[in-house]
Design a protein around this motif. Structure first.
Motif, short mmCIF file in Angstrom:
data_model
loop_
_atom_site.label_atom_id
_atom_site.label_comp_id
_atom_site.label_asym_id
_atom_site.label_seq_id
_atom_site.Cartn_x
_atom_site.Cartn_y
_atom_site.Cartn_z
N THR A 33 -3.13 -18.48 -10.80
CA THR A 33 -1.77 -17.96 -10.84
C THR A 33 -1.24 -17.88 -9.41
OG1 THR A 33 -2.25 -16.64 -12.80
CG2 THR A 33 -0.33 -15.98 -11.49
N PRO A 34 -0.08 -18.44 -9.13
CA PRO A 34 0.41 -18.45 -7.75
C PRO A 34 0.72 -17.05 -7.23
CG PRO A 34 1.56 -20.07 -9.10
CD PRO A 34 0.80 -19.19 -10.04
N CYS A 35 0.48 -16.88 -5.94
CA CYS A 35 0.80 -15.64 -5.24
C CYS A 35 1.56 -16.01 -3.97
CB CYS A 35 -0.48 -14.88 -4.90
SG CYS A 35 -0.23 -13.40 -3.89
N ILE A 36 2.77 -15.52 -3.83
CA ILE A 36 3.57 -15.77 -2.64
C ILE A 36 3.53 -14.50 -1.78
CG2 ILE A 36 5.86 -16.30 -1.73
CD1 ILE A 36 6.46 -17.74 -4.36
N LEU A 37 2.86 -14.60 -0.64
CA LEU A 37 2.70 -13.45 0.25
C LEU A 37 3.80 -13.47 1.30
CD1 LEU A 37 0.70 -11.06 0.98
CD2 LEU A 37 -0.11 -12.58 2.79
N CYS A 38 4.57 -12.38 1.35
CA CYS A 38 5.71 -12.25 2.27
C CYS A 38 5.48 -11.06 3.19
CB CYS A 38 7.00 -12.05 1.49
SG CYS A 38 7.32 -13.29 0.22
N PRO A 39 4.77 -11.26 4.31
CA PRO A 39 4.51 -10.15 5.23
C PRO A 39 5.53 -10.11 6.38
CG PRO A 39 3.04 -11.97 5.75
CD PRO A 39 3.99 -12.46 4.67
N TYR A 40 6.00 -8.89 6.69
CA TYR A 40 6.99 -8.72 7.75
C TYR A 40 6.70 -7.42 8.51
CZ TYR A 40 9.51 -11.79 4.47
OH TYR A 40 9.86 -12.80 3.61
N ASP A 41 7.17 -7.36 9.73
CA ASP A 41 7.18 -6.08 10.44
C ASP A 41 8.17 -5.16 9.74
OD1 ASP A 41 5.32 -6.55 12.42
OD2 ASP A 41 6.79 -7.34 13.86
N ALA A 42 7.74 -3.94 9.44
CA ALA A 42 8.63 -2.98 8.77
C ALA A 42 9.85 -2.67 9.61
CB ALA A 42 7.86 -1.70 8.44
N GLU A 43 9.67 -2.66 10.94
CA GLU A 43 10.77 -2.28 11.82
C GLU A 43 11.88 -3.33 11.85
OE1 GLU A 43 7.20 -0.15 12.51
OE2 GLU A 43 7.51 -2.31 12.79
N LEU A 44 11.59 -4.56 11.37
CA LEU A 44 12.65 -5.56 11.26
C LEU A 44 13.74 -5.06 10.33
CD1 LEU A 44 13.87 -8.46 11.49
CD2 LEU A 44 12.44 -9.08 9.54
N PHE A 45 13.35 -4.39 9.26
CA PHE A 45 14.29 -3.98 8.22
C PHE A 45 14.90 -2.62 8.56
CE2 PHE A 45 11.27 -6.89 6.36
CZ PHE A 45 12.10 -7.81 5.75
N GLY A 46 16.03 -2.66 9.24
CA GLY A 46 16.73 -1.43 9.58
C GLY A 46 16.96 -1.31 11.07
N HIS A 47 15.89 -1.44 11.85
CA HIS A 47 16.05 -1.30 13.31
C HIS A 47 16.60 -2.59 13.91
CE1 HIS A 47 15.54 -0.16 17.43
NE2 HIS A 47 14.65 -1.13 17.63
N TRP A 48 15.83 -3.67 13.81
CA TRP A 48 16.29 -4.93 14.39
C TRP A 48 17.36 -5.59 13.53
CZ3 TRP A 48 14.91 -5.37 19.20
CH2 TRP A 48 13.71 -4.79 19.63
N TRP A 49 17.19 -5.50 12.25
CA TRP A 49 18.17 -6.07 11.30
C TRP A 49 18.76 -4.90 10.53
CZ3 TRP A 49 16.53 -9.50 6.53
CH2 TRP A 49 17.69 -9.95 5.87
N HIS A 50 19.94 -4.50 10.92
CA HIS A 50 20.56 -3.29 10.39
C HIS A 50 20.63 -3.29 8.87
CE1 HIS A 50 23.28 0.13 10.16
NE2 HIS A 50 24.22 -0.61 9.60
N GLU A 51 20.93 -4.44 8.30
CA GLU A 51 21.11 -4.54 6.86
C GLU A 51 19.80 -4.83 6.13
OE1 GLU A 51 24.68 -5.45 9.18
OE2 GLU A 51 22.67 -6.33 9.15
#
Length: 531
Positions: A344-362
């Motif tokens: 079964t396919p698994c798409i892993l989407c890892p990101y820095d949490a601080e991207l969402f809100g601090h660096w990227w306001h939206e």
């Protein structure tokens, strides 16, 4: 379509900051990094979880809370300072509403005021104990919380000192247990840094799965039958997941990434750098250093240099378009993978949490919209690595290759002409720690000194200092922190081996660098660490 036929979409947020507590100073500019992350990323992300759960939408996020971040979020001094920071921001927000009355920016000023009022309400509702909401949603099964190495040390560069890697892992696991009451199952390897054989140390630390960058799996010792769309089992029976390059590129790419859309808020324009000093003086560094205040009124625009007003409605429209595009691409992947994968396919989407809100306001709004869009599909299952593994037992065996998610994919970010001076000092300090950990405690002071020596070594090993030196953004600070912690290790080693009880200086160190109250330097003597 049943859940077993759907592609698992695993979103992983890596929340981390270096240990920034500076108790010896009444004001520390670097502590603003923590305060900004709390205000702009951590609380908004927790709010979106609250919102989606309240609407009975399936939320299954995986979040790394690194040991330094957990320690800072629980620290009484930092919590008090953040409370003061929040009140200052509210004062500025009220002044901005007044200053911008009868201007096109007034509605934005009102939005900022309402945002800070909600933030204060959230902060007060959890009594300033921000780990509690994470613990709550973890107990409910809404989120999975992972650990990391003790101080986010870049493990491939530490492996040449006996016991250094294993101590980073063991202390990270113990700290997680202190905060969450049980051992972690998964770990975020600092900077996704992996080297062959690391799985043996991970196994000894009691861990079950980890992540690597795309090429870590594609360059394994055996061809991965499912590419990066299913984990493999290592020789130590640990599951290794790899990052999906497509979903990463759509968010991270400087050319293609969503955050560069001209409708989004411009990160770099800030009234802390733009307004008269007389007006802004009380809201920047007391030394008169201009800093970001978080009040930004322009959008990115066409990058021509012309400032354009930021419009909330247009930004939200961009969020919805990008979330819809993101999910459409994942659905396309699902159809392409159905006939080409054995698992079964698994798409892993890892990101820095601080991207969402601090660096990227939206960013938090984007995450919310992605989850909403995914729920509308019949092909995707919002999932977690743990949920995926609970249903999959027949994984392919392979040994991942050396890799990181840093620029170039290997170790050059953390080992180059800007920071290579660090490692001879770290290795020397590590050998000193290994030696004193085997010495008998002759007095209560010697035990305290060895524990503090371990703290100082771990703090010096943080990958953040080498990263900052490579980036050249706050190099003086990163070098000073590294040299100070190493100097402390050397001095403590001298005091311990020469039986010189400098009680006053040790007490100062314990007060200033108080991370890991539970630490015991005997961790460096564990048999499995040195085999």
């Amino acid at each position: 379509m049943t859940d077993s036929q759907k592609t698992h979409l695993c979103i992983v947020l890596h929340a981390h900051l270096p240990y920034l507590r500076q108790a010896q100073f009444p004001h520390c500019l670097e502590e603003r990094w923590l305060f900004e992350a709390i205000t702009e990323s951590y609380i908004p992300q927790l709010e979106l979880i609250d919102k989606l759960v309240h609407e009975n939408l399936p939320v299954q996020l995986t979040i790394t809370l690194t040991p330094p971040l957990c320690e800072m979020l629980c620290d009484g001094l930092l919590r008090a300072r953040y409370g003061q920071h929040l009140e200052t921001q509210l004062l500025l927000a009220n002044r901005e509403v007044e200053r911008l009355n009868d201007t096109p920016f007034h509605k934005q000023a009102i939005w900022y005021l309402e945002r800070y009022e909600r933030t204060r309400s959230f902060w007060q509702a959890c009594s300033g104990e921000l780990l509690e909401p994470y613990k709550h949603w973890r107990r409910k099964g809404i989120i999975k919380v992972l650990t990391s190495a003790a101080t986010h040390g870049f493990l491939p560069n530490l492996r040449f000192t006996e016991g250094a890697v294993e101590a980073q892992l063991e202390i990270g696991v113990r700290n997680y247990h202190k905060h969450f009451g049980e051992a972690p199952k998964g770990i975020w390897l600092s900077e996704c840094g992996y080297f062959p054989g690391l799985d043996k140390s991970l196994k000894k630390a009691g861990l079950e799965y980890f992540f690597v960058d795309t090429h870590g799996l594609l360059q394994a010792d055996a061809i991965a039958n499912d590419g990066v769309y299913a984990p493999v089992l290592t020789a130590e029976n640990l599951a290794c997941f790899a990052r999906d390059p497509a979903s990463s590129r759509e968010v991270w790419s400087a050319q293609e990434g969503y955050p560069g859309d001209g409708r989004y808020r411009d990160f770099y324009g800030d009234i802390g750098h733009e307004l008269d000093m007389e007006y802004i003086r009380d809201f920047i560094d007391p030394a008169g250093i201009r800093v970001d205040t978080g009040f930004k009124y322009n959008r990115i625009g066409d990058r021509s240099g012309k400032k354009e007003i930021y419009e909330l409605k247009e930004a939200q429209q961009a969020v919805e378009e990008h979330a819809s595009h993101f999910i459409k691409k994942r659905v396309d992947q699902h159809h392409a993978l159905l006939n080409s994968t054995t698992n079964t396919p698994c798409i892993l989407c890892p990101y820095d949490a601080e991207l969402f809100g601090h660096w990227w306001h939206e960013g938090p709004s984007f995450l919310e919209s992605v989850i909403r869009e995914a729920c509308k599909t019949n092909e995707l299952l919002i999932s977690s690595p743990e949920h995926y593994l609970s249903h999959k037992k027949d994984l392919q065996r392979a040994a991942p290759g050396f890799s990181s998610w840093g620029s170039g994919g290997y170790a050059k970010v953390w080992l180059n002409e800007s920071n290579d001076w660090i490692y001879p000092l770290l290795h020397r300090a590590g050998r000193m720690m290994w030696k004193v950990s085997r010495m008998s405690d002759t007095t209560p002071w010697s035990k305290r000194a060895k524990n503090q020596m371990a703290r100082e070594l771990l703090l010096a090993q943080s990958s953040d200092w080498a990263f900052i030196l490579n980036a050249g953004t706050a190099s003086q600070y990163a070098e000073a922190r590294t040299r100070q912690h190493i100097d402390n290790v050397f001095r403590l080693f001298s005091n311990i081996t020469e039986l010189k009880e400098d009680k006053e200086w040790l007490a100062q160190l314990e007060a200033n660098n108080s991370i890991f109250s539970e630490i015991d330097s005997s961790v460096y003597t564990l048999d499995w660490i040195n085999t």
